[in-house]
Write a protein that holds these residues in place. Structure first.
Motif, PDB file in Angstrom:
ATOM      1  N   TRP A  51       0.824  -1.203   0.000  1.00 55.66           N
ATOM      2  CA  TRP A  51       0.000   0.000   0.000  1.00 55.66           C
ATOM      3  C   TRP A  51       0.860   1.256   0.000  1.00 55.66           C
ATOM      4  O   TRP A  51       1.776   1.399   0.799  1.00 55.66           O
ATOM      5  CB  TRP A  51      -0.932   0.024   1.216  1.00 55.66           C
ATOM      6  CG  TRP A  51      -1.702   1.310   1.318  1.00 55.66           C
ATOM      7  CD1 TRP A  51      -1.498   2.312   2.218  1.00 55.66           C
ATOM      8  CD2 TRP A  51      -2.770   1.724   0.472  1.00 55.66           C
ATOM      9  NE1 TRP A  51      -2.381   3.334   1.983  1.00 55.66           N
ATOM     10  CE2 TRP A  51      -3.177   3.004   0.906  1.00 55.66           C
ATOM     11  CE3 TRP A  51      -3.423   1.153  -0.616  1.00 55.66           C
ATOM     12  CZ2 TRP A  51      -4.210   3.706   0.296  1.00 55.66           C
ATOM     13  CZ3 TRP A  51      -4.454   1.853  -1.223  1.00 55.66           C
ATOM     14  CH2 TRP A  51      -4.836   3.119  -0.768  1.00 55.66           C
ATOM     15  N   ILE A  52       0.570   2.165  -0.920  1.00 56.13           N
ATOM     16  CA  ILE A  52       1.178   3.492  -0.941  1.00 56.13           C
ATOM     17  C   ILE A  52       0.041   4.483  -0.746  1.00 56.13           C
ATOM     18  O   ILE A  52      -0.934   4.476  -1.493  1.00 56.13           O
ATOM     19  CB  ILE A  52       1.924   3.752  -2.264  1.00 56.13           C
ATOM     20  CG1 ILE A  52       3.083   2.772  -2.380  1.00 56.13           C
ATOM     21  CG2 ILE A  52       2.414   5.193  -2.325  1.00 56.13           C
ATOM     22  CD1 ILE A  52       3.825   2.838  -3.699  1.00 56.13           C
ATOM     23  N   SER A  53       0.136   5.329   0.233  1.00 58.41           N
ATOM     24  CA  SER A  53      -0.939   6.248   0.609  1.00 58.41           C
ATOM     25  C   SER A  53      -1.388   7.130  -0.547  1.00 58.41           C
ATOM     26  O   SER A  53      -0.592   7.489  -1.418  1.00 58.41           O
ATOM     27  CB  SER A  53      -0.487   7.141   1.762  1.00 58.41           C
ATOM     28  OG  SER A  53      -0.159   6.368   2.880  1.00 58.41           O
ATOM     29  N   ILE A  54      -2.645   7.523  -0.504  1.00 56.56           N
ATOM     30  CA  ILE A  54      -3.212   8.458  -1.469  1.00 56.56           C
ATOM     31  C   ILE A  54      -2.696   9.856  -1.115  1.00 56.56           C
ATOM     32  O   ILE A  54      -2.832  10.296   0.020  1.00 56.56           O
ATOM     33  CB  ILE A  54      -4.750   8.430  -1.410  1.00 56.56           C
ATOM     34  CG1 ILE A  54      -5.277   7.028  -1.731  1.00 56.56           C
ATOM     35  CG2 ILE A  54      -5.355   9.477  -2.337  1.00 56.56           C
ATOM     36  CD1 ILE A  54      -6.738   6.804  -1.379  1.00 56.56           C
ATOM     37  N   GLY A  55      -2.083  10.536  -2.059  1.00 58.91           N
ATOM     38  CA  GLY A  55      -1.622  11.902  -1.820  1.00 58.91           C
ATOM     39  C   GLY A  55      -0.199  12.007  -1.329  1.00 58.91           C
ATOM     40  O   GLY A  55       0.152  12.975  -0.674  1.00 58.91           O
ATOM     41  N   VAL A  56       0.638  11.060  -1.666  1.00 56.76           N
ATOM     42  CA  VAL A  56       2.046  11.129  -1.239  1.00 56.76           C
ATOM     43  C   VAL A  56       2.775  12.261  -1.963  1.00 56.76           C
ATOM     44  O   VAL A  56       3.438  13.074  -1.344  1.00 56.76           O
ATOM     45  CB  VAL A  56       2.770   9.783  -1.478  1.00 56.76           C
ATOM     46  CG1 VAL A  56       4.266   9.915  -1.231  1.00 56.76           C
ATOM     47  CG2 VAL A  56       2.182   8.702  -0.598  1.00 56.76           C
ATOM     48  N   THR A  75      -2.369  -0.337   7.803  1.00 57.28           N
ATOM     49  CA  THR A  75      -1.094  -0.297   8.522  1.00 57.28           C
ATOM     50  C   THR A  75      -0.249   0.918   8.137  1.00 57.28           C
ATOM     51  O   THR A  75       0.796   1.155   8.723  1.00 57.28           O
ATOM     52  CB  THR A  75      -0.272  -1.577   8.269  1.00 57.28           C
ATOM     53  OG1 THR A  75      -0.045  -1.714   6.870  1.00 57.28           O
ATOM     54  CG2 THR A  75      -1.000  -2.804   8.809  1.00 57.28           C
ATOM     55  N   LYS A  76      -0.696   1.669   7.139  1.00 60.05           N
ATOM     56  CA  LYS A  76      -0.065   2.937   6.748  1.00 60.05           C
ATOM     57  C   LYS A  76      -1.186   3.943   6.558  1.00 60.05           C
ATOM     58  O   LYS A  76      -2.334   3.568   6.372  1.00 60.05           O
ATOM     59  CB  LYS A  76       0.701   2.779   5.423  1.00 60.05           C
ATOM     60  CG  LYS A  76       1.859   1.820   5.508  1.00 60.05           C
ATOM     61  CD  LYS A  76       2.548   1.731   4.159  1.00 60.05           C
ATOM     62  CE  LYS A  76       3.651   0.694   4.198  1.00 60.05           C
ATOM     63  NZ  LYS A  76       4.228   0.484   2.873  1.00 60.05           N
ATOM     64  N   ASN A  77      -0.854   5.226   6.564  1.00 57.12           N
ATOM     65  CA  ASN A  77      -1.882   6.244   6.359  1.00 57.12           C
ATOM     66  C   ASN A  77      -2.702   5.933   5.122  1.00 57.12           C
ATOM     67  O   ASN A  77      -2.163   5.573   4.081  1.00 57.12           O
ATOM     68  CB  ASN A  77      -1.250   7.624   6.164  1.00 57.12           C
ATOM     69  CG  ASN A  77      -0.545   8.131   7.392  1.00 57.12           C
ATOM     70  OD1 ASN A  77      -0.775   7.656   8.492  1.00 57.12           O
ATOM     71  ND2 ASN A  77       0.330   9.094   7.195  1.00 57.12           N
ATOM     72  N   LEU A  78      -4.017   6.100   5.225  1.00 54.25           N
ATOM     73  CA  LEU A  78      -4.872   5.934   4.055  1.00 54.25           C
ATOM     74  C   LEU A  78      -4.603   7.074   3.070  1.00 54.25           C
ATOM     75  O   LEU A  78      -4.424   6.856   1.875  1.00 54.25           O
ATOM     76  CB  LEU A  78      -6.338   5.931   4.474  1.00 54.25           C
ATOM     77  CG  LEU A  78      -7.345   5.639   3.372  1.00 54.25           C
ATOM     78  CD1 LEU A  78      -7.085   4.272   2.755  1.00 54.25           C
ATOM     79  CD2 LEU A  78      -8.762   5.736   3.886  1.00 54.25           C
ATOM     80  N   PHE A  79      -4.584   8.288   3.574  1.00 56.69           N
ATOM     81  CA  PHE A  79      -4.217   9.471   2.794  1.00 56.69           C
ATOM     82  C   PHE A  79      -2.969  10.067   3.427  1.00 56.69           C
ATOM     83  O   PHE A  79      -2.819  10.032   4.635  1.00 56.69           O
ATOM     84  CB  PHE A  79      -5.329  10.523   2.836  1.00 56.69           C
ATOM     85  CG  PHE A  79      -6.577  10.138   2.093  1.00 56.69           C
ATOM     86  CD1 PHE A  79      -6.795  10.591   0.807  1.00 56.69           C
ATOM     87  CD2 PHE A  79      -7.532   9.333   2.693  1.00 56.69           C
ATOM     88  CE1 PHE A  79      -7.949  10.240   0.122  1.00 56.69           C
ATOM     89  CE2 PHE A  79      -8.691   8.978   2.020  1.00 56.69           C
ATOM     90  CZ  PHE A  79      -8.903   9.431   0.727  1.00 56.69           C
ATOM     91  N   THR A  80      -2.104  10.643   2.628  1.00 55.16           N
ATOM     92  CA  THR A  80      -0.969  11.365   3.184  1.00 55.16           C
ATOM     93  C   THR A  80      -1.303  12.846   3.280  1.00 55.16           C
ATOM     94  O   THR A  80      -1.197  13.448   4.323  1.00 55.16           O
ATOM     95  CB  THR A  80       0.290  11.165   2.335  1.00 55.16           C
ATOM     96  OG1 THR A  80       0.623   9.782   2.363  1.00 55.16           O
ATOM     97  CG2 THR A  80       1.466  11.949   2.891  1.00 55.16           C
ATOM     98  N   ARG A  81      -1.709  13.432   2.171  1.00 54.35           N
ATOM     99  CA  ARG A  81      -2.101  14.846   2.171  1.00 54.35           C
ATOM    100  C   ARG A  81      -3.405  14.966   1.384  1.00 54.35           C
ATOM    101  O   ARG A  81      -3.579  14.311   0.369  1.00 54.35           O
ATOM    102  CB  ARG A  81      -1.042  15.712   1.494  1.00 54.35           C
ATOM    103  CG  ARG A  81       0.290  15.663   2.174  1.00 54.35           C
ATOM    104  CD  ARG A  81       1.305  16.511   1.462  1.00 54.35           C
ATOM    105  NE  ARG A  81       1.542  15.972   0.113  1.00 54.35           N
ATOM    106  CZ  ARG A  81       2.111  16.657  -0.865  1.00 54.35           C
ATOM    107  NH1 ARG A  81       2.474  17.896  -0.681  1.00 54.35           N
ATOM    108  NH2 ARG A  81       2.308  16.108  -2.040  1.00 54.35           N
TER     109      ARG A  81
END
Length: 133
Positions: A51-56, A75-81
């Motif tokens: 998973w790579i967050s939405i808005g990296v 396990t990681k942010n769902l959205f980053t920004r």
């Protein structure tokens, strides 16, 4: 919708991990500048180790409507920004560092969203958001 398509309006359904990952890929590539993305059912990220967050790299500027559904095993942010809207969403079995959703970037709205789980960290930590540094 092809991952190469630029989206600035319209409504799009998300019903699988693959489609959620495509939203992240397209947002991070600057392809999403508007529109509404609506969950069509619960999504379990337990099988998603990449998973790579939405808005990296580019903030999410659209509407994400959970439609009353749940995204679980985060396990990681769902959205980053994000600068858009996140609404009507449940986040369950969360186990992240710093924040379950992430940070607003120049504004944004969160409405009718809840988080159940563990969010840990020693600084700038919050249940929904990583606090601004």
């Amino acid at each position: 919708v092809s991952a190469e398509t630029a989206i600035s309006n319209g409504t799009y359904s998300i019903s699988t991990v693959t489609e959620l990952k495509q939203l992240a890929t397209m947002t991070n590539a600057g392809k999403i500048t508007g529109g509404e993305f609506v969950l069509a059912n619960d999504i379990d990220l337990s099988s998603c180790s990449d998973w790579i967050s939405i808005g990296v790299t580019n903030p999410f500027t659209a509407i994400f409507d959970g439609n009353g559904y749940v995204i679980s095993n985060i396990t990681k942010n769902l959205f980053t920004r994000f600068q858009g809207t996140i609404k009507n969403l449940g986040l369950e079995k969360v186990n992240t560092r710093n924040g379950a959703i992430a940070s607003m970037f120049g504004g944004g709205t969160v409405d009718n969203v809840y988080v159940k789980g563990t969010v840990s960290g020693s600084t700038y930590t919050g249940g929904f958001f990583k606090m601004a540094e």
